[in-house]
Write a protein that holds these residues in place. Structure first.
Motif, short mmCIF file in Angstrom:
data_model
loop_
_atom_site.label_atom_id
_atom_site.label_comp_id
_atom_site.label_asym_id
_atom_site.label_seq_id
_atom_site.Cartn_x
_atom_site.Cartn_y
_atom_site.Cartn_z
N TRP A 354 0.79 -1.23 0.00
CA TRP A 354 0.00 0.00 0.00
C TRP A 354 0.83 1.28 0.00
O TRP A 354 0.30 2.36 -0.25
CB TRP A 354 -0.95 0.03 1.20
N TYR A 355 2.13 1.18 0.27
CA TYR A 355 2.94 2.40 0.37
C TYR A 355 3.29 2.88 -1.04
O TYR A 355 4.20 2.37 -1.69
CB TYR A 355 4.22 2.13 1.16
N ASP A 356 2.53 3.84 -1.53
CA ASP A 356 2.74 4.37 -2.87
C ASP A 356 2.22 5.80 -2.89
O ASP A 356 1.41 6.20 -2.05
CB ASP A 356 1.99 3.53 -3.91
N PHE A 357 2.70 6.56 -3.85
CA PHE A 357 2.21 7.92 -3.99
C PHE A 357 0.86 7.91 -4.69
O PHE A 357 0.62 7.09 -5.58
CB PHE A 357 3.21 8.77 -4.78
N PRO A 358 -0.05 8.80 -4.28
CA PRO A 358 -1.37 8.86 -4.93
C PRO A 358 -1.25 9.00 -6.44
O PRO A 358 -0.38 9.73 -6.93
CB PRO A 358 -2.02 10.11 -4.29
N TYR A 359 -2.10 8.30 -7.15
CA TYR A 359 -2.14 8.35 -8.63
C TYR A 359 -0.80 7.97 -9.25
O TYR A 359 -0.42 8.50 -10.30
CB TYR A 359 -2.57 9.75 -9.10
N LYS A 360 -0.07 7.09 -8.56
CA LYS A 360 1.24 6.63 -9.04
C LYS A 360 2.21 7.80 -9.26
O LYS A 360 3.11 7.74 -10.10
CB LYS A 360 1.10 5.83 -10.33
N GLY A 361 2.01 8.85 -8.51
CA GLY A 361 2.91 9.99 -8.59
C GLY A 361 2.52 11.04 -9.61
O GLY A 361 3.18 12.09 -9.70
#
Length: 398
Positions: A354-361
Motif C-alpha cells: 500500500w505504500y505508494d504515492f497517490p495516482y502513481k505519482g
C-alpha cells in the motif's frame, strides 16, 4: 547502560529474553534503515530514479523520525556500474547515470546526546529490493581487503570502495564519504552502523574500516537480514578489533544463508573447514526470529515477504523470548508490515503493497494534463553539496 545495550558484553543475558531497552534500540535503528527505502526513488520512469526524494534537512521530518533526536549530516552515494542488482542499473536518469543514493550519516542532537550519555554517530545503509536478486548478484568470489588473509565478497567491496573522477557524485567512494564524517571531537562518541540486506553487508565493511582507522572509537553494528560478507579471517579480525555486531535474522529468510549454498554443507564439517580462507562466515551475535510465532502473518512461503524489513521490525516488536508467543502488548502498527509486501493475514483487511504515492505519482497540472511533477528545488540532488539558498541568502549544504 548504553555500552551494554550496544554489545560491550556481546549482549549476554539481553537477548533471550529480550531486554526492553535493547528492543527499543533495535527498533530505532531499524526505522533509520527503513527510511532509506521510504525516501528512495526507484521509479524507473522518474528522471531522479536512484536518488533520495528529499533533502537531508527534511527527510526525518517528512518520514516522522524527528522523535529519535538525530539530524542527518551527509548523504552517501555509490557507483551503480559495479556489481549491483539489475534494477539499479536501469537508473540512468538525468540526475546521474553513474551513482545511486545508498544511505546517510546522522548524529544525535545535543539534547539526545545528553540523554543517552554520548554523541552517537549513526550510519544507515540501504539494501536491495528483492531476495531473488541475490542469486545473480553473489556469483562472485572473495577478494583480499588488505595485506593479510582477510577476504570479503568482491561485489560488496566494489560498491563500498569504487569511485571515478569522471562522475558527478562519486569522485569519492562511499567509504571515503562516510569516513569524512566519522570523527570524534573530544567528547565521548560512539559509531553505530546499521543496514538491511546488502546494507547489512556494507555496514560490516564500514565498521571494519572505522575501527581500523580509529581504534579507540566504540563501534557497533546492528544488521537486519544481512548475508555473509567475508572469510574466517574477516570474522576473527572484527573480533580482534572489538567491533560489536548484532545480526538480526528471520528463520524463513533466505538472504542470511547466502552467498553460496555450499557454505551450508561445509558448516557440517566445521572442524575440517573452519580455517579455509575461501569459505564465507557470519560474524557477531545472532538474534533469530521466527515468522510463524506471529498470529498476524501468513505462513505461506514468500521469499520476498520474509526478507522485508518491516516484517523484521514487526517480529522484533513482538519478541519476548525463544519460548514465548508474540507479545500481546506490542506497539508497532501492524499495517506497516504490508507497506511493501503481502504478509498480513486477510482477516486484518490491510491492503498489500500500500505504500505508494497517490495516482502513481502523477498530478493534474493547470492545463488539465496528468504529468510527472518536478521536484522542489531543494530536493534536487546536487553534486556540489549545495541546496537552494534559504531566505537569508546563505546556501546550506545538501
Amino acid at each position: 547502560m548504553w555500552q551494554e545495550i550496544h554489545g560491550s558484553s556481546n549482549w549476554d543475558n539481553l537477548l533471550d529474553p529480550l531486554h526492553p531497552n535493547l528492543r527499543r534500540e533495535i527498533l530505532k535503528y531499524g526505522e533509520f534503515v527503513e527510511a532509506t527505502y521510504d525516501a528512495f526513488d526507484f521509479d524507473p520512469l522518474s528522471e531522479y530514479c536512484g536518488s533520495c526524494r528529499y533533502n537531508r534537512h527534511k527527510i526525518f521530518e517528512t518520514l516522522g523520525l524527528t522523535k529519535h533526536g538525530y539530524k542527518v549530516k551527509k548523504y552517501i552515494y555509490a557507483l551503480s556500474h559495479v556489481d549491483v542488482p539489475q534494477w539499479l542499473k536501469r537508473s540512468h536518469a538525468m540526475w546521474s547515470k553513474d551513482s545511486n543514493w545508498m544511505g546517510y550519516v546522522a548524529v544525535s542532537r545535543k539534547e539526545e546526546s545528553h540523554r543517552i550519555g554520548r554523541r552517537d554517530i549513526m550510519v544507515a545503509w540501504r539494501g536491495t529490493i528483492s531476495p531473488s536478486e541475490w542469486f545473480s548478484d553473489l556469483r562472485t568470489g572473495l577478494e583480499l581487503i588488505d595485506n593479510t588473509n582477510v577476504k570479503v565478497q568482491e561485489g560488496f567491496l566494489g560498491i563500498y570502495k569504487s569511485k571515478d573522477e569522471s562522475t558527478r557524485y562519486n569522485k569519492l567512494s562511499a567509504s571515503e564519504q562516510v569516513m569524512q564524517e566519522v570523527r570524534g571531537k573530544g567528547e565521548e562518541v560512539s559509531l553505530t552502523v546499521t543496514g538491511h540486506s546488502l546494507g547489512g553487508a556494507l555496514a560490516l565493511l564500514n565498521a571494519y574500516e572505522a575501527k581500523t582507522v580509529i581504534p579507540d572509537l566504540f563501534v557497533s553494528v546492528i544488521s537486519f537480514g544481512a548475508p555473509r560478507v567475508g572469510n574466517i579471517a574477516f570474522k576473527e579480525k572484527l573480533n580482534e578489533l572489538g567491533v560489536k555486531t548484532l545480526r538480526v535474522v528471520v528463520k524463513q529468510d533466505i538472504v542470511p544463508k547466502l552467498p553460496g549454498l555450499l557454505n551450508r554443507m561445509l558448516n557440517k564439517f566445521h572442524g575440517l573447514t573452519g580455517k579455509l580462507n575461501w569459505v564465507y562466515r557470519h560474524v557477531g551475535t545472532q538474534l533469530k526470529l521466527d515468522a510463524f510465532t506471529s498470529p498476524y502473518l501468513k505462513h505461506e512461503s514468500d521469499l520476498s515477504g520474509c526478507h522485508n524489513l518491516e516484517l523484521y521490525l514487526h517480529l522484533i516488536d513482538g519478541f519476548l523470548s525463544s519460548t514465548s508467543k508474540h507479545r500481546w502488548n506490542a506497539r508497532r502498527d501492524l499495517a506497516l508490515v504490508n507497506k511493501g509486501s503481502d504478509m498480513l493475514i486477510e482477516d486484518l483487511r490491510i491492503p498489500e503493497f500500500w505504500y505508494d504515492f497517490p495516482y502513481k505519482g502523477l498530478v493534474l497540472n493547470k492545463y488539465g494534463r496528468w504529468v510527472k511533477p518536478g521536484r522542489q528545488p531543494e530536493d534536487i540532488p546536487s553534486p556540489l553539496g549545495v541546496e537552494t539558498p534559504p531566505k537569508n541568502g546563505r546556501p546550506q549544504p545538501f
